[in-house]
Design a protein around this motif. Structure first.
Motif, PDB file in Angstrom:
ATOM      1  N   ARG A 188       2.553   3.171  -8.591  1.00  0.00           N
ATOM      2  CA  ARG A 188       1.160   3.371  -9.370  1.00  0.00           C
ATOM      3  C   ARG A 188       0.009   3.831  -8.163  1.00  0.00           C
ATOM      4  O   ARG A 188       0.284   3.569  -7.065  1.00  0.00           O
ATOM      5  CB  ARG A 188       0.582   1.731  -9.563  1.00  0.00           C
ATOM      6  CG  ARG A 188      -0.814   1.901 -10.137  1.00  0.00           C
ATOM      7  CD  ARG A 188      -1.212   0.513 -10.676  1.00  0.00           C
ATOM      8  NE  ARG A 188      -0.525   0.326 -12.022  1.00  0.00           N
ATOM      9  CZ  ARG A 188      -0.553  -0.609 -12.784  1.00  0.00           C
ATOM     10  NH1 ARG A 188      -1.399  -1.679 -12.341  1.00  0.00           N
ATOM     11  NH2 ARG A 188       0.258  -0.809 -13.920  1.00  0.00           N
ATOM     12  N   LYS A 189      -0.611   4.861  -8.672  1.00  0.00           N
ATOM     13  CA  LYS A 189      -1.461   5.407  -7.646  1.00  0.00           C
ATOM     14  C   LYS A 189      -2.607   4.475  -7.506  1.00  0.00           C
ATOM     15  O   LYS A 189      -3.311   3.785  -8.496  1.00  0.00           O
ATOM     16  CB  LYS A 189      -2.171   6.720  -8.432  1.00  0.00           C
ATOM     17  CG  LYS A 189      -2.842   7.573  -7.385  1.00  0.00           C
ATOM     18  CD  LYS A 189      -3.746   8.753  -8.097  1.00  0.00           C
ATOM     19  CE  LYS A 189      -4.280   9.550  -7.197  1.00  0.00           C
ATOM     20  NZ  LYS A 189      -4.602  10.823  -7.705  1.00  0.00           N
ATOM     21  N   LEU A 190      -3.047   4.256  -6.068  1.00  0.00           N
ATOM     22  CA  LEU A 190      -4.002   3.119  -5.787  1.00  0.00           C
ATOM     23  C   LEU A 190      -5.314   4.066  -5.626  1.00  0.00           C
ATOM     24  O   LEU A 190      -6.500   3.523  -6.076  1.00  0.00           O
ATOM     25  CB  LEU A 190      -3.633   2.454  -4.672  1.00  0.00           C
ATOM     26  CG  LEU A 190      -2.513   1.738  -4.694  1.00  0.00           C
ATOM     27  CD1 LEU A 190      -2.075   0.932  -3.291  1.00  0.00           C
ATOM     28  CD2 LEU A 190      -2.560   0.413  -5.704  1.00  0.00           C
ATOM     29  N   SER A 191      -5.356   5.224  -4.732  1.00  0.00           N
ATOM     30  CA  SER A 191      -6.709   5.868  -4.535  1.00  0.00           C
ATOM     31  C   SER A 191      -6.570   7.222  -3.949  1.00  0.00           C
ATOM     32  O   SER A 191      -5.211   7.681  -3.924  1.00  0.00           O
ATOM     33  CB  SER A 191      -7.255   5.067  -3.383  1.00  0.00           C
ATOM     34  OG  SER A 191      -6.389   5.188  -2.253  1.00  0.00           O
ATOM     35  N   GLU A 192      -7.581   8.031  -3.991  1.00  0.00           N
ATOM     36  CA  GLU A 192      -7.626   9.330  -3.652  1.00  0.00           C
ATOM     37  C   GLU A 192      -9.067   9.629  -2.699  1.00  0.00           C
ATOM     38  O   GLU A 192      -9.950   9.500  -3.534  1.00  0.00           O
ATOM     39  CB  GLU A 192      -7.169  10.330  -4.885  1.00  0.00           C
ATOM     40  CG  GLU A 192      -7.214  11.793  -4.261  1.00  0.00           C
ATOM     41  CD  GLU A 192      -6.924  12.925  -5.256  1.00  0.00           C
ATOM     42  OE1 GLU A 192      -6.759  14.064  -4.969  1.00  0.00           O
ATOM     43  OE2 GLU A 192      -6.398  12.408  -6.519  1.00  0.00           O
ATOM     44  N   THR A 231      -8.899   7.909   2.513  1.00  0.00           N
ATOM     45  CA  THR A 231      -8.668   7.457   1.410  1.00  0.00           C
ATOM     46  C   THR A 231      -8.959   5.843   1.637  1.00  0.00           C
ATOM     47  O   THR A 231      -8.642   5.083   2.706  1.00  0.00           O
ATOM     48  CB  THR A 231      -7.228   7.315   1.100  1.00  0.00           C
ATOM     49  OG1 THR A 231      -6.972   6.909  -0.199  1.00  0.00           O
ATOM     50  CG2 THR A 231      -6.279   6.867   1.934  1.00  0.00           C
ATOM     51  N   ASP A 232      -9.225   5.059   0.802  1.00  0.00           N
ATOM     52  CA  ASP A 232      -9.426   3.651   0.829  1.00  0.00           C
ATOM     53  C   ASP A 232      -8.532   2.830  -0.108  1.00  0.00           C
ATOM     54  O   ASP A 232      -8.048   3.075  -0.979  1.00  0.00           O
ATOM     55  CB  ASP A 232     -10.763   3.269  -0.201  1.00  0.00           C
ATOM     56  CG  ASP A 232     -11.541   2.073   0.185  1.00  0.00           C
ATOM     57  OD1 ASP A 232     -10.881   1.364   1.267  1.00  0.00           O
ATOM     58  OD2 ASP A 232     -12.083   1.463  -0.591  1.00  0.00           O
ATOM     59  N   ILE A 233      -7.724   1.844   0.564  1.00  0.00           N
ATOM     60  CA  ILE A 233      -6.665   1.066   0.175  1.00  0.00           C
ATOM     61  C   ILE A 233      -7.429  -0.478   0.099  1.00  0.00           C
ATOM     62  O   ILE A 233      -7.482  -1.062   1.099  1.00  0.00           O
ATOM     63  CB  ILE A 233      -5.500   1.188   0.997  1.00  0.00           C
ATOM     64  CG1 ILE A 233      -4.789   2.437   1.286  1.00  0.00           C
ATOM     65  CG2 ILE A 233      -4.379   0.218   0.684  1.00  0.00           C
ATOM     66  CD1 ILE A 233      -3.953   2.650   2.253  1.00  0.00           C
ATOM     67  N   ALA A 249       2.421   3.333   0.553  1.00  0.00           N
ATOM     68  CA  ALA A 249       2.769   4.840   0.881  1.00  0.00           C
ATOM     69  C   ALA A 249       1.376   5.533   0.919  1.00  0.00           C
ATOM     70  O   ALA A 249       0.617   5.411  -0.171  1.00  0.00           O
ATOM     71  CB  ALA A 249       3.684   5.400   0.137  1.00  0.00           C
ATOM     72  N   HIS A 250       0.931   6.143   2.103  1.00  0.00           N
ATOM     73  CA  HIS A 250      -0.216   7.247   2.150  1.00  0.00           C
ATOM     74  C   HIS A 250       0.038   8.300   2.816  1.00  0.00           C
ATOM     75  O   HIS A 250       0.935   8.483   3.662  1.00  0.00           O
ATOM     76  CB  HIS A 250      -1.519   6.142   2.553  1.00  0.00           C
ATOM     77  CG  HIS A 250      -1.780   6.139   3.767  1.00  0.00           C
ATOM     78  ND1 HIS A 250      -1.128   5.271   4.391  1.00  0.00           N
ATOM     79  CD2 HIS A 250      -2.577   6.932   4.622  1.00  0.00           C
ATOM     80  CE1 HIS A 250      -1.590   5.345   5.701  1.00  0.00           C
ATOM     81  NE2 HIS A 250      -2.561   6.367   5.938  1.00  0.00           N
ATOM     82  N   ASN A 251      -0.793   9.431   2.745  1.00  0.00           N
ATOM     83  CA  ASN A 251      -0.585  10.587   3.306  1.00  0.00           C
ATOM     84  C   ASN A 251      -1.479  10.900   4.312  1.00  0.00           C
ATOM     85  O   ASN A 251      -2.722  10.453   4.373  1.00  0.00           O
ATOM     86  CB  ASN A 251      -0.416  11.773   2.479  1.00  0.00           C
ATOM     87  CG  ASN A 251      -1.502  12.192   1.479  1.00  0.00           C
ATOM     88  OD1 ASN A 251      -2.281  11.095   1.209  1.00  0.00           O
ATOM     89  ND2 ASN A 251      -1.865  13.493   1.547  1.00  0.00           N
ATOM     90  N   SER A 270      -3.981  -2.142  11.365  1.00  0.00           N
ATOM     91  CA  SER A 270      -4.649  -3.317  10.937  1.00  0.00           C
ATOM     92  C   SER A 270      -4.854  -3.511   9.463  1.00  0.00           C
ATOM     93  O   SER A 270      -4.536  -4.638   8.979  1.00  0.00           O
ATOM     94  CB  SER A 270      -5.942  -3.121  11.854  1.00  0.00           C
ATOM     95  OG  SER A 270      -6.687  -2.099  11.026  1.00  0.00           O
ATOM     96  N   THR A 271      -4.755  -2.530   8.836  1.00  0.00           N
ATOM     97  CA  THR A 271      -4.938  -2.528   7.206  1.00  0.00           C
ATOM     98  C   THR A 271      -3.601  -3.199   6.668  1.00  0.00           C
ATOM     99  O   THR A 271      -3.559  -3.898   5.770  1.00  0.00           O
ATOM    100  CB  THR A 271      -5.237  -1.220   6.814  1.00  0.00           C
ATOM    101  OG1 THR A 271      -6.552  -0.938   7.172  1.00  0.00           O
ATOM    102  CG2 THR A 271      -5.193  -1.187   5.031  1.00  0.00           C
ATOM    103  N   THR A 272      -2.700  -2.891   7.335  1.00  0.00           N
ATOM    104  CA  THR A 272      -1.258  -3.368   7.024  1.00  0.00           C
ATOM    105  C   THR A 272      -1.093  -4.775   7.196  1.00  0.00           C
ATOM    106  O   THR A 272      -0.605  -5.399   6.268  1.00  0.00           O
ATOM    107  CB  THR A 272      -0.090  -2.457   7.681  1.00  0.00           C
ATOM    108  OG1 THR A 272      -0.237  -0.879   7.407  1.00  0.00           O
ATOM    109  CG2 THR A 272       1.206  -2.928   7.146  1.00  0.00           C
ATOM    110  N   ARG A 273      -1.578  -4.867   8.298  1.00  0.00           N
ATOM    111  CA  ARG A 273      -1.579  -6.542   8.674  1.00  0.00           C
ATOM    112  C   ARG A 273      -2.444  -7.523   7.594  1.00  0.00           C
ATOM    113  O   ARG A 273      -1.856  -8.425   7.202  1.00  0.00           O
ATOM    114  CB  ARG A 273      -2.132  -6.786  10.120  1.00  0.00           C
ATOM    115  CG  ARG A 273      -2.071  -8.334  10.602  1.00  0.00           C
ATOM    116  CD  ARG A 273      -2.798  -8.373  11.772  1.00  0.00           C
ATOM    117  NE  ARG A 273      -2.352  -7.174  12.892  1.00  0.00           N
ATOM    118  CZ  ARG A 273      -1.523  -7.611  13.776  1.00  0.00           C
ATOM    119  NH1 ARG A 273      -0.911  -8.772  13.758  1.00  0.00           N
ATOM    120  NH2 ARG A 273      -1.273  -6.648  14.804  1.00  0.00           N
TER     121      ARG A 273
END
Length: 227
Positions: A139-143, A149-151, A171-173, A187-190
């Motif tokens: 699923r696409k979350l954001s662009e 980009t905001d997750i 996943a993000h680019n 930090s976002t991943t945490r």
């Protein structure tokens, strides 16, 4: 049959017999332009596009308004040029089997690459898996803009629950071309891991994509200390 009709016929047959391998970028672009301008010589337009944007990739990545500033390029041609990479991305994504099982980061790169094909903005996607790491869906979350980009963790949790997922991969680019995770990525991943852990969903990995590279935070040791 006019001279241009004969030329077009020969180029089409050459493509049917051997693909694009022997075609230069101008000739490949000329062949494509046959299908937006049904008559006449489109070779000058192909060269004008390449002169304006530097390469075939530059032409296909260009903004439609910029494309239509090139002499000989109208709306139909601009749409055709933008359709090529968009359709290629759809094609690659459609080849991803629902029976995909993740066994390595190489599998993740194969899974996510179609979704970031020719991307010029930062985007994020979530792949959802069952307990055996069998793919349930993406699923696409954001662009965002070229560097933004905001997750949102709540959005990730909602997507994971909608698939009844046991594990997910984020996943993000990076449009900079450098796949190394930033401090913000870490930090976002945490934080995302903590949110998902509270609802019994495992954040299996977070991968950073570029055009020609991918970094798995799991494989690179970034998960150590908070997993």
């Amino acid at each position: 049959m006019g001279i241009h009709d004969g030329h077009r016929g020969r180029m089409k047959q050459e493509f049917l017999q051997g693909g694009l391998e022997s075609f230069s970028e101008p000739r490949a672009l000329e062949l494509l332009l046959f299908y937006s301008r049904r008559q006449g010589d489109v070779n000058p337009t192909a060269h004008a596009l390449l002169d304006a944007f530097g390469s075939l990739a530059g032409v296909l990545d260009a903004d439609p308004k910029e494309l239509m500033e090139v002499p000989g390029v109208g709306e139909n041609t601009a749409i055709l040029l933008k359709l090529v990479p968009a359709l290629a991305a759809k094609y690659l994504a459609s080849r991803t089997s629902a029976e995909t099982i993740i066994r390595s980061s190489a599998d993740l790169r194969e899974l996510f690459s179609p979704y970031f094909f020719s991307a010029r903005n930062e985007m994020s996607y979530l792949a959802c898996f069952d307990g055996k790491l069998k793919l349930l869906g993406v699923r696409k979350l954001s662009e965002g803009g070229p560097n933004d980009t905001d997750i949102a963790p709540r959005q990730i949790a909602a997507a994971a629950l909608s698939f009844n997922a046991t594990a997910v991969v984020l996943a993000h680019n990076h449009t900079s071309g450098v796949a190394t995770p930033s401090d913000a990525d870490i930090s976002t991943t945490r934080y995302i891991r903590q949110v998902l852990q509270s609802i019994n969903i495992q954040l299996y990995d977070h991968v950073i994509m570029t055009d020609d590279d991918m970094v798995s935070m799991r494989d690179s040791g970034y998960f150590q200390g908070f997993f």
